[in-house]
Each structure stands twice: as structure tokens, then as C-alpha cells.
Design an enzyme around this catalytic site. Structure first.
Site, PDB file in Angstrom:
ATOM      1  N   PRO A 261     -27.158  -1.678 -66.738  1.00  0.00           N
ATOM      2  CA  PRO A 261     -25.853  -1.498 -67.388  1.00  0.00           C
ATOM      3  C   PRO A 261     -25.919  -1.273 -68.906  1.00  0.00           C
ATOM      4  O   PRO A 261     -25.339  -0.316 -69.414  1.00  0.00           O
ATOM      5  CB  PRO A 261     -25.108  -2.793 -67.062  1.00  0.00           C
TER       6      PRO A 261
ATOM      7  N   LYS B  14     -26.210  11.898 -75.554  1.00  0.00           N
ATOM      8  CA  LYS B  14     -25.238  11.376 -74.580  1.00  0.00           C
ATOM      9  C   LYS B  14     -24.041  10.742 -75.300  1.00  0.00           C
ATOM     10  O   LYS B  14     -22.885  10.950 -74.922  1.00  0.00           O
ATOM     11  CB  LYS B  14     -25.952  10.341 -73.705  1.00  0.00           C
TER      12      LYS B  14
HETATM   13  P1  NAD Z   1     -24.022  -0.805 -61.928  1.00  0.00           P
HETATM   14  O1  NAD Z   1     -23.472  -2.010 -62.583  1.00  0.00           O
HETATM   15  O2  NAD Z   1     -23.400  -0.295 -60.667  1.00  0.00           O
HETATM   16  O3  NAD Z   1     -25.596  -1.020 -61.602  1.00  0.00           O
HETATM   17  C1  NAD Z   1     -26.483  -1.741 -62.417  1.00  0.00           C
HETATM   18  C2  NAD Z   1     -27.473  -2.480 -61.522  1.00  0.00           C
HETATM   19  O4  NAD Z   1     -28.419  -3.152 -62.349  1.00  0.00           O
HETATM   20  C3  NAD Z   1     -26.807  -3.553 -60.641  1.00  0.00           C
HETATM   21  O5  NAD Z   1     -27.147  -3.326 -59.282  1.00  0.00           O
HETATM   22  C4  NAD Z   1     -27.372  -4.868 -61.182  1.00  0.00           C
HETATM   23  O6  NAD Z   1     -27.545  -5.847 -60.178  1.00  0.00           O
HETATM   24  C5  NAD Z   1     -28.706  -4.396 -61.747  1.00  0.00           C
HETATM   25  N1  NAD Z   1     -29.246  -5.316 -62.745  1.00  0.00           N
HETATM   26  C6  NAD Z   1     -28.622  -5.865 -63.819  1.00  0.00           C
HETATM   27  N2  NAD Z   1     -29.481  -6.667 -64.488  1.00  0.00           N
HETATM   28  C7  NAD Z   1     -30.663  -6.634 -63.825  1.00  0.00           C
HETATM   29  C8  NAD Z   1     -31.922  -7.260 -64.015  1.00  0.00           C
HETATM   30  N3  NAD Z   1     -32.126  -8.092 -65.036  1.00  0.00           N
HETATM   31  N4  NAD Z   1     -32.908  -6.983 -63.124  1.00  0.00           N
HETATM   32  C9  NAD Z   1     -32.698  -6.147 -62.085  1.00  0.00           C
HETATM   33  N5  NAD Z   1     -31.521  -5.528 -61.841  1.00  0.00           N
HETATM   34  C10 NAD Z   1     -30.508  -5.771 -62.704  1.00  0.00           C
HETATM   35  O7  NAD Z   1     -24.021   0.337 -63.054  1.00  0.00           O
HETATM   36  P2  NAD Z   1     -24.113   1.925 -62.813  1.00  0.00           P
HETATM   37  O8  NAD Z   1     -22.745   2.491 -62.653  1.00  0.00           O
HETATM   38  O9  NAD Z   1     -25.175   2.203 -61.804  1.00  0.00           O
HETATM   39  O10 NAD Z   1     -24.573   2.384 -64.288  1.00  0.00           O
HETATM   40  C11 NAD Z   1     -25.902   2.241 -64.742  1.00  0.00           C
HETATM   41  C12 NAD Z   1     -25.995   2.926 -66.092  1.00  0.00           C
HETATM   42  O11 NAD Z   1     -25.683   4.322 -65.963  1.00  0.00           O
HETATM   43  C13 NAD Z   1     -25.027   2.362 -67.152  1.00  0.00           C
HETATM   44  O12 NAD Z   1     -25.676   2.308 -68.387  1.00  0.00           O
HETATM   45  C14 NAD Z   1     -23.882   3.382 -67.153  1.00  0.00           C
HETATM   46  O13 NAD Z   1     -23.202   3.445 -68.398  1.00  0.00           O
HETATM   47  C15 NAD Z   1     -24.629   4.671 -66.871  1.00  0.00           C
HETATM   48  N6  NAD Z   1     -23.797   5.727 -66.264  1.00  0.00           N
HETATM   49  C16 NAD Z   1     -22.902   5.425 -65.290  1.00  0.00           C
HETATM   50  C17 NAD Z   1     -22.118   6.434 -64.745  1.00  0.00           C
HETATM   51  C18 NAD Z   1     -21.103   6.114 -63.662  1.00  0.00           C
HETATM   52  O14 NAD Z   1     -20.254   6.972 -63.392  1.00  0.00           O
HETATM   53  N7  NAD Z   1     -21.185   4.965 -63.014  1.00  0.00           N
HETATM   54  C19 NAD Z   1     -22.258   7.761 -65.200  1.00  0.00           C
HETATM   55  C20 NAD Z   1     -23.211   8.052 -66.170  1.00  0.00           C
HETATM   56  C21 NAD Z   1     -23.990   7.020 -66.703  1.00  0.00           C
END
Ligand code: NAD
Length: 296
Positions: free
Chosen positions: A66, A170
Site C-alpha cells: 500500500p 506516476k
Molecule cells: P491492497 O491494499 O489491495 O493490497 C496490498 C496488499 O499488501 C494486501 O493484501 C496486504 O495484506 C499486503 N500487505 C500489507 N503489508 C504487508 C506486509 N508487511 N507483508 C506482506 N503483505 C503485506 O492495495 P492495492 O490496491 O493492491 O494497491 C497496491 C499499490 O498499488 C498501492 O500503492 C496503490 O496505490 C497502487 N495502485 C493501486 C491501484 C488500484 O486501482 N487499486 C491502481 C494503481 C496503483
């Protein structure tokens, strides 16, 4: 085919990991969520007991987390760097601040590892379809090495420059997107209040100098563009709280680079107000509610 460690199997990381497996790569995965782990293992991945373990015995170690604090913890703090074997290339696809991205690059380099920051755009739909855009920061040689791996998850793979410059690219894009979303809402509400129909406003502006991706595709005035989240109850799309996170990153970058970004600051304040008003899980186009609370 490569052996790949993958940490962070959320909304984006989960489908990205599956596309890597579809591309024939062998995956070793870790996430704090048991549900996310089970899903990846059912798709053919090997479960690792920690981020450190996921990074051992692989050619590439990818993180999709995240925020910057998670990257510091997982990559630098007795995690990926500590667990990786010599020659493993590190890739961080999380959207984080430039400063943390550069600190991760420096920590990787100090331990003898090549690294690429490679944040994405394209959302969950792009992650599922394997059509993401990757904005990459790192050396040309590292980019060339990593490119074939990213091609299993995306179509548009761009080398933006040295360490951290993928994140910088980005953040510039998302700052502009936030400004355009707010500006589109202002123009649509003012125009309709002056008596112009939303159809006329759309037809003219979408072919004139005021147009933007947000105005054309995610127009915030409900009923103007059928496929816009605004016409579908503001169901995301791209959630307002994620836009706020990225706008805050843009303001940190503005401060670090000594750049005045009054429009970025205004958009950040507007999205903060929107999120505090309970619209954090709504699509970014719900920003129109600040201009016309009755919209939608
Ligand atoms: P999300 O919250 O769905 O997924 C993050 C995952 O990381 C979760 O499954 C969580 O359990 C895991 N996690 C957190 N801390 C951890 C740790 N210490 N060890 C192991 N796993 C851990 O978030 P997402 O939507 O998949 O987004 C991820 C990144 O991509 C973010 O930075 C977001 O800004 C970026 N992003 C998201 C989108 C979107 O539309 N969702 C689009 C572009 C970019």
C-alpha cells in the site's frame, strides 16, 4: 522462465501474480492476509512464510504494497534485501513517495542488488487483463533485465529515468488527474447552472481546448457519459481515498523539489474534504459533490 518472489497479493498484486504464472513463471508468494495467500496458492504459487523467505532462491523479487512505510518494513527491515540471494533483482511496484523509493534503491545498492521502482497505472481492470502501464526508475541495464518480466503484466513499459523517477512520473500524472477531475466538475456544474445542457457542454468541451481524460472518460456529471462511474452511482473506478493518497504524495514531492503547485494543493484539499465527508470509497468523479452536493 524465471523464479519470482512476490510480496503483497492485494487487489493489484493478486491478479499481477496470476498473470506472471500464466506467463510460465514460477512464483513464491507472501502476504499478511491468509485469504490472499490461499488464492495465490490455489492458482499455482508456492507459499513462503515471510517476505524474507519469498525473496530467497528467486531471480526477481517483486513488492506490491500500500504505502512507503510498508515498503520500508518489507524491503529494508530484515525483509527482501536480507533474504535475497546474490543476483536477485528487486522490483517495487507500489505507489509510494519518491524519497522512500530512493532510500530503497540505496539500501538495495549497498547490499549489492539491482533495483527498479515500477509503479503502475491501469487499475484493477488493467491488472486483471495484464494491460498495465509500468513507469520504471533505475539503470538502463536493470530496466532491460526486468522488462520481459513486466511484459507478462503490462503492455506499456516505460523507462522514466534513474532511481525513483518511475514514482516521480506516476505522481505528476496523478496530480494532474486529480486537478482535472476537480476542474471538470467545476465546469460541468457552472455550465449547467448557466443554462447549457450537459450534452452540449460535453460535446463542445470534449472536442475543444478544455478536454482531458477525466472530462472525456470519467465525466463527473451523472448521466453525461454512460460508462463514467458518475453515471453508475459513483462506484469505482478509482477510489477517492486512493486519489487523496497520491495527491498527498504529489505535495510531498512538490515540497522536496521546491515547486509551487497551487492547483495540486487545491485538489489535495478538495479530495481531503471529500474523503472526510464519507466519500473515500466512491469513485474520484464524486468530487462533483463538493461543487454541487445534490449531484447524483
Ligand atoms: P491492497 O491494499 O489491495 O493490497 C496490498 C496488499 O499488501 C494486501 O493484501 C496486504 O495484506 C499486503 N500487505 C500489507 N503489508 C504487508 C506486509 N508487511 N507483508 C506482506 N503483505 C503485506 O492495495 P492495492 O490496491 O493492491 O494497491 C497496491 C499499490 O498499488 C498501492 O500503492 C496503490 O496505490 C497502487 N495502485 C493501486 C491501484 C488500484 O486501482 N487499486 C491502481 C494503481 C496503483
Amino acid at each position: 522462465m524465471a523464479r519470482i518472489g512476490f510480496v503483497g497479493l492485494g487487489n493489484m498484486g493478486g491478479p499481477m501474480a496470476r498473470n506472471l504464472m500464466k506467463g510460465g513463471h514460477a512464483l513464491k508468494v507472501f502476504d499478511l492476509s491468509e485469504e490472499a495467500m490461499n488464492f495465490a496458492v490455489q492458482s499455482g504459487a508456492e507459499a513462503a512464510s515471510s517476505a524474507k523467505a519469498a525473496a530467497g532462491g528467486v531471480d526477481f523479487a517483486i513488492t506490491m504494497l500500500p504505502e512507503g512505510a510498508h515498503v520500508r518494513e518489507v524491503v529494508m527491515n530484515d525483509g527482501v534485501i536480507a533474504g535475497a540471494d546474490p543476483g536477485t533483482v528487486l522490483i517495487d511496484s507500489s505507489t509510494i513517495d519518491v524519497e522512500t523509493a530512493q532510500a530503497a534503491h540505496a539500501a538495495a545498492a549497498a547490499a549489492g542488488f539491482e533495483m527498479l521502482d515500477a509503479p503502475v497505472s491501469g487499475g484493477v481492470v488493467g491488472a486483471d487483463a495484464g494491460s498495465l502501464t509500468f513507469m520504471c526508475g533505475g539503470s538502463t541495464a536493470t530496466f532491460a533485465k526486468v522488462r520481459p518480466i513486466l511484459e507478462a503484466m503490462g503492455h506499456n513499459i516505460v523507462h522514466c529515468g534513474g532511481p525513483g523517477l518511475g514514482q516521480a512520473t506516476k505522481i505528476c500524472n496523478n496530480m494532474l488527474a486529480g486537478i482535472n477531475a476537480l476542474a471538470s466538475a467545476e465546469a460541468m456544474v457552472m455550465g449547467t447552472r448557466l443554462g447549457v445542457s450537459k450534452e452540449v457542454l460535453y460535446n463542445v468541451i470534449s472536442t475543444s481546448s478544455g478536454r482531458s481524460f477525466y472530462f472525456d472518460s470519467s465525466n463527473p456529471m451523472p448521466g453525461t457519459v454512460a460508462a463514467s462511474p458518475a453515471s453508475n452511482g459513483f462506484k469505482p473506478g478509482f477510489m477517492s481515498k486512493l486519489m487523496l493518497k497520491d495527491l498527498r504524495l504529489s505535495q510531498a514531492a512538490a515540497q522536496a523539489s521546491g515547486t509551487a503547485t497551487p492547483l495540486g494543493a487545491t485538489a489535495t484539499a478538495a479530495f481531503q474534504h471529500l474523503v472526510e465527508g464519507g466519500h473515500g470509497d466512491d469513485d474520484t468523479s464524486s468530487i462533483i459533490k463538493l461543487i454541487d452536493p445534490k449531484a447524483g
